[in-house]
Scaffold this motif. Structure first.
Motif, mmCIF file in Angstrom:
data_model
loop_
_atom_site.group_PDB
_atom_site.id
_atom_site.type_symbol
_atom_site.label_atom_id
_atom_site.label_comp_id
_atom_site.label_asym_id
_atom_site.label_seq_id
_atom_site.Cartn_x
_atom_site.Cartn_y
_atom_site.Cartn_z
ATOM 1 N N ARG A 76 0.154 12.263 -12.818
ATOM 2 C CA ARG A 76 -0.086 13.272 -11.779
ATOM 3 C C ARG A 76 -1.050 14.345 -12.292
ATOM 4 O O ARG A 76 -0.951 14.795 -13.444
ATOM 5 C CB ARG A 76 1.239 13.918 -11.361
ATOM 6 C CG ARG A 76 1.105 15.013 -10.299
ATOM 7 C CD ARG A 76 2.444 15.397 -9.702
ATOM 8 N NE ARG A 76 3.021 14.267 -8.977
ATOM 9 C CZ ARG A 76 2.700 13.922 -7.730
ATOM 10 N NH1 ARG A 76 1.776 14.605 -7.085
ATOM 11 N NH2 ARG A 76 3.288 12.897 -7.158
ATOM 12 N N ASN A 92 -7.448 4.415 -3.443
ATOM 13 C CA ASN A 92 -6.083 4.759 -3.014
ATOM 14 C C ASN A 92 -5.051 4.737 -4.143
ATOM 15 O O ASN A 92 -4.183 5.612 -4.197
ATOM 16 C CB ASN A 92 -5.642 3.839 -1.882
ATOM 17 C CG ASN A 92 -6.266 4.223 -0.545
ATOM 18 O OD1 ASN A 92 -6.854 5.290 -0.413
ATOM 19 N ND2 ASN A 92 -6.155 3.359 0.436
ATOM 20 N N GLN A 95 -4.415 7.936 -5.876
ATOM 21 C CA GLN A 95 -3.541 8.851 -5.145
ATOM 22 C C GLN A 95 -2.075 8.443 -5.259
ATOM 23 O O GLN A 95 -1.193 9.299 -5.235
ATOM 24 C CB GLN A 95 -3.952 8.890 -3.671
ATOM 25 C CG GLN A 95 -5.350 9.432 -3.423
ATOM 26 C CD GLN A 95 -5.405 10.952 -3.496
ATOM 27 O OE1 GLN A 95 -5.390 11.537 -4.583
ATOM 28 N NE2 GLN A 95 -5.466 11.594 -2.348
ATOM 29 N N TYR A 96 -1.804 7.133 -5.353
ATOM 30 C CA TYR A 96 -0.415 6.694 -5.524
ATOM 31 C C TYR A 96 0.230 7.417 -6.711
ATOM 32 O O TYR A 96 1.424 7.717 -6.693
ATOM 33 C CB TYR A 96 -0.332 5.195 -5.813
ATOM 34 C CG TYR A 96 -0.840 4.253 -4.752
ATOM 35 C CD1 TYR A 96 -1.158 4.680 -3.464
ATOM 36 C CD2 TYR A 96 -0.995 2.900 -5.038
ATOM 37 C CE1 TYR A 96 -1.629 3.804 -2.508
ATOM 38 C CE2 TYR A 96 -1.457 2.008 -4.087
ATOM 39 C CZ TYR A 96 -1.781 2.467 -2.821
ATOM 40 O OH TYR A 96 -2.249 1.583 -1.895
ATOM 41 N N GLY A 98 -0.648 10.322 -7.895
ATOM 42 C CA GLY A 98 -0.778 11.774 -7.832
ATOM 43 C C GLY A 98 -1.957 12.309 -8.604
ATOM 44 O O GLY A 98 -2.069 13.518 -8.833
ATOM 45 N N ARG A 100 -6.289 12.699 -9.254
ATOM 46 C CA ARG A 100 -7.377 13.140 -8.378
ATOM 47 C C ARG A 100 -8.649 12.347 -8.659
ATOM 48 O O ARG A 100 -9.131 12.321 -9.791
ATOM 49 C CB ARG A 100 -7.647 14.636 -8.569
ATOM 50 C CG ARG A 100 -6.517 15.523 -8.073
ATOM 51 C CD ARG A 100 -6.935 16.980 -8.028
ATOM 52 N NE ARG A 100 -7.129 17.533 -9.374
ATOM 53 C CZ ARG A 100 -8.230 18.132 -9.779
ATOM 54 N NH1 ARG A 100 -9.274 18.247 -8.980
ATOM 55 N NH2 ARG A 100 -8.311 18.621 -11.000
ATOM 56 N N TYR A 336 -10.780 11.926 1.717
ATOM 57 C CA TYR A 336 -11.256 12.244 0.366
ATOM 58 C C TYR A 336 -12.387 13.269 0.340
ATOM 59 O O TYR A 336 -12.958 13.530 -0.716
ATOM 60 C CB TYR A 336 -11.735 10.963 -0.325
ATOM 61 C CG TYR A 336 -10.610 10.029 -0.724
ATOM 62 C CD1 TYR A 336 -9.586 10.470 -1.554
ATOM 63 C CD2 TYR A 336 -10.575 8.714 -0.268
ATOM 64 C CE1 TYR A 336 -8.550 9.628 -1.928
ATOM 65 C CE2 TYR A 336 -9.536 7.861 -0.641
ATOM 66 C CZ TYR A 336 -8.536 8.324 -1.465
ATOM 67 O OH TYR A 336 -7.506 7.488 -1.829
ATOM 68 N N GLN A 339 -12.646 16.063 -2.373
ATOM 69 C CA GLN A 339 -12.661 15.721 -3.795
ATOM 70 C C GLN A 339 -14.055 15.973 -4.387
ATOM 71 O O GLN A 339 -15.056 16.026 -3.660
ATOM 72 C CB GLN A 339 -12.269 14.258 -3.993
ATOM 73 C CG GLN A 339 -10.944 13.875 -3.379
ATOM 74 C CD GLN A 339 -9.762 14.610 -3.997
ATOM 75 O OE1 GLN A 339 -9.841 15.071 -5.118
ATOM 76 N NE2 GLN A 339 -8.669 14.711 -3.260
#
Length: 381
Positions: A76, A92, A95-96, A98, A100, A336, A339
């Motif tokens: 994370r 993706n 993101q699973y 946590g 960036r 996104y 980001q």
């Protein structure tokens, strides 16, 4: 009057041999995860890629990428560098966990991750005092990226390199298969890929220890065969036997599928050569060997004042010929857009001016001539 059938972008080719292989798995009652068909498929993949690295067959390429990031130690709030011109499944799994994503632009030679923008991104991270935990690079549309240069940068900064070769089974750089340059390699066998297992993917690990842990995590981290005991939060990611049985048979046709897609690419090359202002995606030199999973073109808006990728897409659709835009850059996607991003507008221009043409390995000469006639009709009439 006979109506022409639709020409799809990239349909799977399922043979009687494929059906027989799946039937064999059904009769042997190996329909769930693991088992002899999965083990055999993994062995055949190693032979195909000419590697001694461990390969774990999974239920999707996305699962493989999620496991690769986990094995790389991504946690994370960590940073992960990711190519912006790719399908959303490349980002993706970041993101699973946590973490960036930081998105990187393409370069025009291979249409993949730009080594120069990668260096700029890493310098930016260093200035902020936090190096990324991993780098994801993609071989888009089967064209190898500048993988040797990118791998050298990753080694210099000691960043785990995850090679997303979901579209590049059979593609090579300097006679070495894509997916074997990084610490982890990702393959996909989705229905539109060069071979299919229906749904499925594979994770390739440089380290045997990583492979063992990946297999453990992918099977719910079970530590007891006799009961339900687990030592970590795992995942239901292993490939079922039915899918593997299809994959074993499909691998036998891999070379013929690659040959068909390359022949389609060279057919398009002759057609596109007749159309000023249109460029066909190609490898930059003989160091690169592409399976040409999808043949893609880019339209030069300055030379083609009244023509556009959207106009061509609609025109082909009217002729029952499917085409699709290139990947919309991930840093421009709503999920996104906040980001960090490093680069210019190469990927954005590719998306706005590019189109994927039908590239299925089952296209007939009649199909190709229909596409040729439609292309020439759009640009010249």
């Amino acid at each position: 009057m006979h109506k022409p059938k639709k020409i799809a972008l990239s349909l799977p080719q399922i043979s009687e041999q494929d059906a027989a292989s799946v039937t064999e798995a059904l009769r042997a009652n190996w329909v769930t995860s693991g088992g002899p068909f999965v083990a055999k498929f993994e062995t055949k993949l190693k032979e195909t890629l000419n590697t001694s690295r461990s390969i774990i067959a999974l239920n999707s390429g996305t699962a493989a990428l999620h496991l690769a990031l986990t094995l790389a130690g991504v946690k994370r709030d960590d940073l992960v560098l990711c190519q912006t011109m790719s399908y959303v499944a490349s980002a993706n799994p970041i993101q699973y966990l946590g973490a960036r994503p930081i998105f990187i632009d393409s370069e025009q030679d291979t249409f993949n991750l730009s080594p120069n923008d990668l260096k700029t991104a890493l310098e930016g991270c260093l200035e902020k005092g936090k190096l990324p935990a991993a780098l994801i690079v993609v071989h888009s549309y089967g064209i190898p990226c500048k993988i040797e240069e990118i791998a050298k940068i990753a080694r210099h900064y000691k960043i785990p390199l995850i090679e997303d070769a979901a579209e590049a089974l059979g593609s090579m750089y300097k006679n070495k298969s894509c997916a074997l340059f990084g610490d982890y390699g990702i393959l996909s066998f989705n229905g539109n890929k060069i071979i299919t297992t229906g749904g499925g993917g594979a994770l390739i690990c440089k380290s045997a220890e990583d492979a063992q842990r990946a297999r453990h995590l992918a099977s719910q981290s079970k530590i007891s065969q006799a009961g339900f005991e687990h030592d970590a939060v795992g995942f239901n990611y292993m490939m079922p036997g039915l899918n593997a049985a299809l994959g074993i048979s499909q691998l036998k046709a891999l070379n013929s599928h690659i040959e068909a897609k390359r022949n389609t690419h060279f057919f398009y090359k002759e057609v596109i050569a007749q159309i000023p202002g249109v460029e066909l995606f190609e490898v930059p030199d003989d160091s690169y060997y592409s399976n040409y999973w999808l043949s893609c073109i880019q339209l030069n808006s300055q030379l083609l004042k009244n023509k556009s990728a959207e106009g061509l897409r609609q025109f082909l659709q009217q002729h029952k010929i499917e085409s699709r835009f290139l990947w919309k850059p991930l840093h421009l996607q709503g999920i996104y857009e906040n980001q960090e991003y490093y680069g210019g507008d190469v990927a954005e221009n590719l998306w706005k001016s590019g189109l994927c043409l039908p590239s299925g390995s089952g296209l007939t000469a009649f199909d190709l001539n229909r596409i040729k006639d439609a292309l020439l009709d759009y640009f010249f009439n």
